[in-house]
Design an enzyme around this catalytic site. Structure first.
Site, PDB file in Angstrom:
ATOM      1  N   ASN A 232       0.819  -1.200   0.000  1.00 10.24           N
ATOM      2  CA  ASN A 232       0.000   0.000   0.000  1.00 10.24           C
ATOM      3  C   ASN A 232       0.860   1.260   0.000  1.00 10.24           C
ATOM      4  O   ASN A 232       0.995   1.910  -1.035  1.00 10.24           O
ATOM      5  CB  ASN A 232      -0.950  -0.015   1.214  1.00 10.24           C
ATOM      6  CG  ASN A 232      -1.913   1.148   1.210  1.00 10.24           C
ATOM      7  OD1 ASN A 232      -1.885   1.984   0.322  1.00 10.24           O
ATOM      8  ND2 ASN A 232      -2.756   1.217   2.206  1.00 10.24           N
ATOM      9  N   ASP A 233       1.462   1.573   1.145  1.00 11.15           N
ATOM     10  CA  ASP A 233       2.222   2.823   1.253  1.00 11.15           C
ATOM     11  C   ASP A 233       3.279   2.980   0.162  1.00 11.15           C
ATOM     12  O   ASP A 233       3.510   4.081  -0.319  1.00 11.15           O
ATOM     13  CB  ASP A 233       2.915   2.900   2.622  1.00 11.15           C
ATOM     14  CG  ASP A 233       1.909   3.161   3.743  1.00 11.15           C
ATOM     15  OD1 ASP A 233       0.823   3.683   3.441  1.00 11.15           O
ATOM     16  OD2 ASP A 233       2.210   2.831   4.894  1.00 11.15           O
ATOM     17  N   VAL A 234       3.909   1.881  -0.227  1.00 11.54           N
ATOM     18  CA  VAL A 234       5.010   1.978  -1.192  1.00 11.54           C
ATOM     19  C   VAL A 234       4.523   2.310  -2.596  1.00 11.54           C
ATOM     20  O   VAL A 234       5.329   2.488  -3.511  1.00 11.54           O
ATOM     21  CB  VAL A 234       5.856   0.684  -1.242  1.00 11.54           C
ATOM     22  CG1 VAL A 234       6.494   0.419   0.105  1.00 11.54           C
ATOM     23  CG2 VAL A 234       5.032  -0.501  -1.690  1.00 11.54           C
TER      24      VAL A 234
ATOM     25  N   ALA B 251       1.497   3.755   7.536  1.00  8.72           N
ATOM     26  CA  ALA B 251       1.805   5.148   7.817  1.00  8.72           C
ATOM     27  C   ALA B 251       0.548   5.945   8.148  1.00  8.72           C
ATOM     28  O   ALA B 251       0.619   7.111   8.511  1.00  8.72           O
ATOM     29  CB  ALA B 251       2.527   5.776   6.638  1.00  8.72           C
TER      30      ALA B 251
END
Lengths: 102, 464
Positions: free
Chosen positions: B392-394, B433
């Site tokens: 997700n965040d990446v 995050a």
């Protein structure tokens, strides 16, 4: 004037840090997990200290505190040595190329 | 055996350890490298026995402990599932740390055998070296235990923070220095035990504020610590193999920590002081009920079958769902349909460096189909489908556009540039995050809400 042997060991240490720095940067990122497990295994060479501690003394002195800590350290380090190298080997066996390239 | 000959053998095993790491520069040479490592270890252990040369009762005890430990290690190595690798490595770190502490205790209580002087009159330099080794070893041990518990899920991965935490750690750190000073002056055993206890406590407190997804940094850092602990003991024992190894492992862990921090665009201190995840306000996101395109396995199969190229982006979710084998099957079906399949791995995907690569290798994905971020990022623009599974965040483009976002500046995989994006995810929840991913709401994104493994298996069914 003689140089303290400590300085020699320090030199080895500092140079080994540099060797480590360049060698580790050349490790391919896909092998970072095996890198961790193999560094784990080799740092268990600390077992040599444990062996010296464990084998010291005669029959009467074999179960004093120092020896017992030596035995325990041998036990822990041996788990790491066998576990670390074998699990690394197991992981590395899995890295294969595309079949058609063979 | 003469002392000099012994030292030469230790030097040889040190060199073999360097070659072991050197082998890891490519998968072809890596297996031979590992054999060098084993050889180095065998030499170091054998010559130590030969140098002592006293094969009496002590040897029997030593052998028993060695064989019992070794068998346990071997069993663990063969039984452990690949998905459990992060906690295994954390567990192994704790053992190295504790072994270093035990060796230091032995040396402190019985310095004669190591030629360090006599109890109460240990050489100053040796005393400093062994106390540093013991202290770092103790920190490594207790810190790794916490990391292990968090990775294993026995302890919540959420950061545990309290007021004044950093001051307490600072105080403990300073006490360690003061205790070493007093220990050197008095040679008193009680200072030595206090030093070890405080180091244990510091290790615990250092790791509890760090959240689950920061574990790649923590594991690398503890790897580095275990190396420095070994080096400290190596100086005490005047053993070249141990000094070289300590330096290698120490720098290796430090480099990995650096790579992981860079992958998150965060400073090392930011991670260690427990940055992300501890701030709950970050999870407040603008969920204004934006429309999301919801798809199923059939849509996904159709889309990928008609694509000419697909890039798979795995993340921690793939590891949790153990979806790597299903994923390989999906890739094989796609390849049969003439689709070009490759994998894109972000440096911090998963819970430890290289985590995704190991899982894909386990599923028999050829390693030359798996690419690092910098080698594949430009390909997304010319790719038809990006298949994001458990990451997700990446992939969040906000890292490039919004300077206020906590992940701003993090190098991301440019999945948004591909013609369409498939997201396998259990829900719309933000990633670690705590940032909403705007990719979810784009027109060319199709969300596949399901467990990663089940969804992939269904896609495979639809492909065939």
């Amino acid at each position: 004037m003689e140089i303290d042997p400590f300085i020699f060991r320090l030199s080895i240490f500092v140079l080994a840090i540099f060797v480590g720095y360049y060698v580790v940067w050349s490790v391919t990122p896909s092998l970072h997990t095996p890198l961790m497990s193999v560094t784990n295994a080799i740092s268990s060479v600390i077992i040599v200290g444990a062996i010296i501690a464990g084998m010291s003394g005669d029959i009467k002195g074999i179960l004093n505190t120092s020896n017992i800590f030596g035995f325990l350290a041998i036990f822990l380090a041996a788990i790491n040595i066998f576990g670390g190298f074998l699990v690394t080997q197991r992981m590395l066996q899995m890295y294969k190329k595309k079949k058609k390239n063979k | 055996m003469s002392v000099n000959l012994l030292a030469i053998f230790y030097l040889i095993s040190g060199v073999l350890f360097i070659l072991a790491l050197r082998g890891l520069s490519s998968p072809e040479t890596s297996r031979r490298g590992n054999l060098f490592g084993m050889l180095g270890m065998a030499i170091a252990i054998t010559v130590t026995f030969l140098a002592i040369g006293n094969f009496s009762i002590g040897f029997v005890y030593v052998l028993i402990f060695f064989l019992v430990g070794g068998s346990i290690g071997a069993i663990i190595a063969y039984k452990i599932p690949m998905t459990a690798m992060p906690e295994l490595v954390a567990g192994f770190h704790s053992l190295v740390g504790l072994a270093a502490v035990f060796v230091a205790i032995s040396a402190f209580l019985n310095p004669q055998v190591f030629n360090l002087g006599s109890p109460g009159d240990i050489k100053l330099s040796s005393l400093i070296e062994m106390s540093i080794g013991a202290s770092i070893g103790a920190i490594t041990f207790s810190g790794s235990i916490i990391a292990f518990l968090k990775l294993r899920g026995i302890m919540s991965g959420a950061p545990i923070t309290f007021k004044g935490q950093h001051y307490i750690n600072l105080f403990l750190g300073l006490s360690i220095i003061v205790l070493i000073f007093y220990l050197c002056n008095t040679q008193s055993e009680s200072f030595f035990w206090r030093l070890i206890s405080i180091s244990f406590l510091l290790g615990l407190l250092l790791i509890i504020p760090i959240g689950g997804a920061d574990m790649p940094v923590v594991i690398s850092m503890l790897n580095s610590y275990s190396g420095w602990a070994a080096a400290g003991i190596g100086f005490t024992l005047e053993n070249t193999a141990l000094i070289i190894t300590g330096a290698l492992v120490g720098s290796s862990g430090a480099i990995l920590s650096y790579i992981m921090c860079k992958g998150m665009n965060r400073s090392f201190f930011n991670v260690i002081l427990g940055g992300f995840g501890s701030v709950n306000s970050l999870t407040v996101n603008n969920k204004d009920k934006k429309p999301v395109k919801n798809g199923n396995a059939e849509d996904a199969a159709y889309l990928m079958k008609n694509a000419s190229s697909v890039i798979i982006v795995p993340g921690y979710g793939m590891a949790v769902a153990q979806a790597q084998h299903a994923l390989k099957e999906m890739a094989d079906s796609l390849k049969k349909n003439g689709v070009k399949v490759s994998y894109a791995v972000h440096p911090v995907a998963g819970r430890m460096p290289g985590h995704m690569n190991v899982l894909l290798a386990e599923a028999n994905v050829p390693y030359d189909e798996v690419f690092e971020q910098e080698n594949i990022n430009n390909d997304f623009a010319s790719t038809d489908v990006a298949f994001v599974i458990g990451a997700n965040d990446v992939t969040n483009p906000v890292a490039k556009t919004d300077p206020k976002s906590p992940i701003y500046g993090m190098p991301i995989l440019d999945v948004e540039k591909s013609k369409s994006v498939l997201f396998v995810k259990r829900s719309l929840s933000p990633g670690y995050a705590g940032v909403d991913n705007e990719l979810f709401y784009r027109d060319n994104t199709l969300m596949l809400f399901a467990d990663a493994k089940k969804m992939t298996e269904e896609i495979v069914k639809n492909l065939n």
